[in-house]
Design a protein around this motif. Structure first.
Motif, PDB file in Angstrom:
ATOM      1  N   SER A   1     -21.743 -27.919 -17.416  1.00  0.00           N
ATOM      2  CA  SER A   1     -20.354 -28.080 -16.979  1.00  0.00           C
ATOM      3  C   SER A   1     -19.486 -26.958 -17.530  1.00  0.00           C
ATOM      4  CB  SER A   1     -19.818 -29.437 -17.457  1.00  0.00           C
ATOM      5  OG  SER A   1     -20.576 -30.504 -16.947  1.00  0.00           O
TER       6      SER A   1
ATOM      7  N   GLY B   1     -20.897 -23.346 -16.246  1.00  0.00           N
ATOM      8  CA  GLY B   1     -21.108 -23.124 -14.825  1.00  0.00           C
ATOM      9  C   GLY B   1     -20.083 -23.759 -13.914  1.00  0.00           C
ATOM     10  N   VAL B   2     -19.841 -25.063 -14.096  1.00  0.00           N
ATOM     11  CA  VAL B   2     -19.003 -25.809 -13.150  1.00  0.00           C
ATOM     12  C   VAL B   2     -17.522 -25.572 -13.383  1.00  0.00           C
ATOM     13  CG1 VAL B   2     -18.432 -28.109 -12.279  1.00  0.00           C
ATOM     14  CG2 VAL B   2     -20.793 -27.581 -12.922  1.00  0.00           C
ATOM     15  N   TRP B   3     -17.069 -25.715 -14.615  1.00  0.00           N
ATOM     16  CA  TRP B   3     -15.637 -25.799 -14.883  1.00  0.00           C
ATOM     17  C   TRP B   3     -14.849 -24.509 -14.673  1.00  0.00           C
ATOM     18  CZ3 TRP B   3     -16.115 -28.932 -20.080  1.00  0.00           C
ATOM     19  CH2 TRP B   3     -16.549 -30.229 -19.786  1.00  0.00           C
TER      20      TRP B   3
ATOM     21  N   TRP C   1     -14.743 -22.278 -12.368  1.00  0.00           N
ATOM     22  CA  TRP C   1     -14.215 -22.154 -11.003  1.00  0.00           C
ATOM     23  C   TRP C   1     -13.180 -23.232 -10.724  1.00  0.00           C
ATOM     24  CZ3 TRP C   1     -13.829 -24.733  -6.355  1.00  0.00           C
ATOM     25  CH2 TRP C   1     -13.484 -23.950  -5.260  1.00  0.00           C
ATOM     26  N   PHE C   2     -13.436 -24.463 -11.175  1.00  0.00           N
ATOM     27  CA  PHE C   2     -12.481 -25.541 -10.929  1.00  0.00           C
ATOM     28  C   PHE C   2     -11.183 -25.324 -11.705  1.00  0.00           C
ATOM     29  CE2 PHE C   2     -16.053 -27.701  -9.019  1.00  0.00           C
ATOM     30  CZ  PHE C   2     -15.454 -28.449  -8.019  1.00  0.00           C
TER      31      PHE C   2
ATOM     32  N   ASP D   1     -18.381 -16.556  -8.720  1.00  0.00           N
ATOM     33  CA  ASP D   1     -17.959 -17.661  -9.580  1.00  0.00           C
ATOM     34  C   ASP D   1     -18.147 -19.008  -8.874  1.00  0.00           C
ATOM     35  OD1 ASP D   1     -15.919 -17.058  -7.740  1.00  0.00           O
ATOM     36  OD2 ASP D   1     -14.316 -17.649  -9.119  1.00  0.00           O
ATOM     37  N   TYR D   2     -17.852 -19.048  -7.574  1.00  0.00           N
ATOM     38  CA  TYR D   2     -18.038 -20.284  -6.803  1.00  0.00           C
ATOM     39  C   TYR D   2     -19.512 -20.651  -6.707  1.00  0.00           C
ATOM     40  CZ  TYR D   2     -18.413 -23.385  -2.780  1.00  0.00           C
ATOM     41  OH  TYR D   2     -18.730 -24.430  -1.947  1.00  0.00           O
TER      42      TYR D   2
ATOM     43  N   ARG E   1     -21.932 -19.796  -8.701  1.00  0.00           N
ATOM     44  CA  ARG E   1     -22.424 -20.258 -10.004  1.00  0.00           C
ATOM     45  C   ARG E   1     -22.012 -21.707 -10.247  1.00  0.00           C
ATOM     46  NH1 ARG E   1     -21.836 -16.918 -15.526  1.00  0.00           N
ATOM     47  NH2 ARG E   1     -23.557 -15.845 -14.509  1.00  0.00           N
ATOM     48  N   SER E   2     -20.792 -22.061  -9.872  1.00  0.00           N
ATOM     49  CA  SER E   2     -20.333 -23.435 -10.037  1.00  0.00           C
ATOM     50  C   SER E   2     -21.191 -24.397  -9.222  1.00  0.00           C
ATOM     51  CB  SER E   2     -18.863 -23.550  -9.612  1.00  0.00           C
ATOM     52  OG  SER E   2     -18.390 -24.868  -9.763  1.00  0.00           O
ATOM     53  N   GLN E   3     -21.496 -24.028  -7.985  1.00  0.00           N
ATOM     54  CA  GLN E   3     -22.318 -24.886  -7.137  1.00  0.00           C
ATOM     55  C   GLN E   3     -23.745 -25.000  -7.675  1.00  0.00           C
ATOM     56  OE1 GLN E   3     -21.157 -26.661  -4.165  1.00  0.00           O
ATOM     57  NE2 GLN E   3     -19.407 -26.194  -5.474  1.00  0.00           N
TER      58      GLN E   3
ATOM     59  N   LEU F   1     -23.642 -27.345 -10.589  1.00  0.00           N
ATOM     60  CA  LEU F   1     -23.489 -28.728 -10.135  1.00  0.00           C
ATOM     61  C   LEU F   1     -24.836 -29.311  -9.725  1.00  0.00           C
ATOM     62  CD1 LEU F   1     -20.222 -28.610  -7.995  1.00  0.00           C
ATOM     63  CD2 LEU F   1     -20.672 -30.181  -9.885  1.00  0.00           C
TER      64      LEU F   1
END
Length: 333
Positions: free
Chosen positions: A68, A71-73, A75-76, A132-133, A135-137, A140
């Motif tokens: 999280s 990787g995830v956070w 971008w969010f 960045d997107y 990597r976030s996906q 996830l």
């Protein structure tokens, strides 16, 4: 060639991320058109928090958190949300936990309900589809290998604490050592040095009389928070549950639900900060009288109270540097 030993948990994360990355790269070969974005000005709204439960495979919480965080956070957070923290349920009071799974919680902030919806629907319009997107996906998908379900998320409105300063003037009084303090009267205190212990978060969930949540939260901010901070606790926030269509929890016609999160320097600190004992750390001056008055008001409207203990990570939304790709585009509509 020099080899470095990698812990098994980290190897698992690396394998999952690499595998997900290869899948993302394969998908990228389909030559989808890029989705760069521009953004409008900030939109006003009532801040909304989402407190989401995770049912995790045993021992998977730290890996879930690292995926999280790394990787995830990022971008969010680029699209305006803010992560307060990620925690695992613990049982320092000796109560029984789930023998088969770990349970975790994440608390995230959004500028409004509309903002939260936008991060779930058409979110590429907010942040684009750069590396960045992807990597976030990828993260996830990898994170999903550690999850076994969820009880859903509570939607909250209220007050999230920021680092605050409080000035509570000293009373112009003088004291002397006494063989025994009177039951009534002043009880000044001195304090010992800090007792270091692993930090825990106490999550209080209260059912209180319908329509009383806003008043109780306001009284808490004004009178509970300063005294708790004085005795070394640190407030995360105090909120009431709200019920948009996406909430998986029905609204009761009889009571409001209030969530109160406070950080303590270990379980012994939490026990010492309970109302019956707290004045031994903070004294019984006018600040304590105001604290007791607010506690009494809360107790009068409380129908049910539960406490869950958490340990984990206050995220604090550290800064991120996401360089632009140096590409050029022209507007087509």
């Amino acid at each position: 060639m020099r080899y470095v030993a990698v812990p098994s948990s980290l190897r698992t994360i690396l394998v999952l991320v690499i595998a997900s990355g290869l899948a993302g790269a394969a998908a990228g070969q389909q030559q989808e058109p890029p989705r760069p974005v521009r953004n409008g000005v900030v939109q006003e709204g009532t801040e909304l928090l989402v407190f989401r439960h995770q049912k995790l495979l045993k021992g998977g919480h730290e890996a879930y958190f690292r995926l999280s965080r790394d990787g995830v956070w990022p971008w969010f957070e680029k699209i305006g949300s803010r992560i307060v923290g990620q925690w695992k349920v613990i049982h320092p009071d000796g109560s029984a936990g789930d023998p088969d799974f770990d349970h975790g919680y994440r608390l995230a902030r959004y500028a409004s309900y509309d903002h939260w919806k936008a991060t779930r629907q058409g979110h590429l319009l907010l942040g684009g589809d750069g590396p960045d997107y992807h990597r976030s996906q990828d993260a996830l998908r990898a994170r999903g290998h550690y999850t076994a379900g969820s009880r859903g998320g509570h939607f909250l409105e209220g007050r999230t604490a920021a680092p605050s300063v409080y000035y509570m003037p000293a009373l112009d009084e003088a004291y002397e050592v006494a063989a025994g303090a009177a039951a009534e009267g002043p009880h000044p205190v001195r304090n010992d040095v800090n007792w270091p212990a692993p930090e825990i978060v106490a999550l209080e969930r209260l059912k209180i009389d319908k329509g009383s949540a806003d008043r109780i939260i306001a009284e808490g901010v004004a009178h509970l928070w300063p005294y708790l901070e004085k005795v070394g606790a640190r407030i995360v926030g105090q909120w009431k549950a709200v019920y948009p269509d996406e909430s998986g929890f029905p609204e009761s016609p009889e009571f409001d639900e209030v969530f109160f999160m406070v950080r303590y320097a270990g379980y012994e600190h939490w026990k010492a900060a309970q109302p019956a004992r707290i004045s031994s750390m903070g004294g019984n001056g006018p600040d304590y009288v105001a604290y007791r008055r607010a506690m009494s008001a809360l107790e009068k409207v409380t129908r049910d109270r539960s406490v869950t203990f958490l340990e984990g990570h206050m995220y604090q939304s550290p800064p991120k540097y996401l360089p632009g790709l140096g590409e050029e585009y022209r507007r087509v509509r």
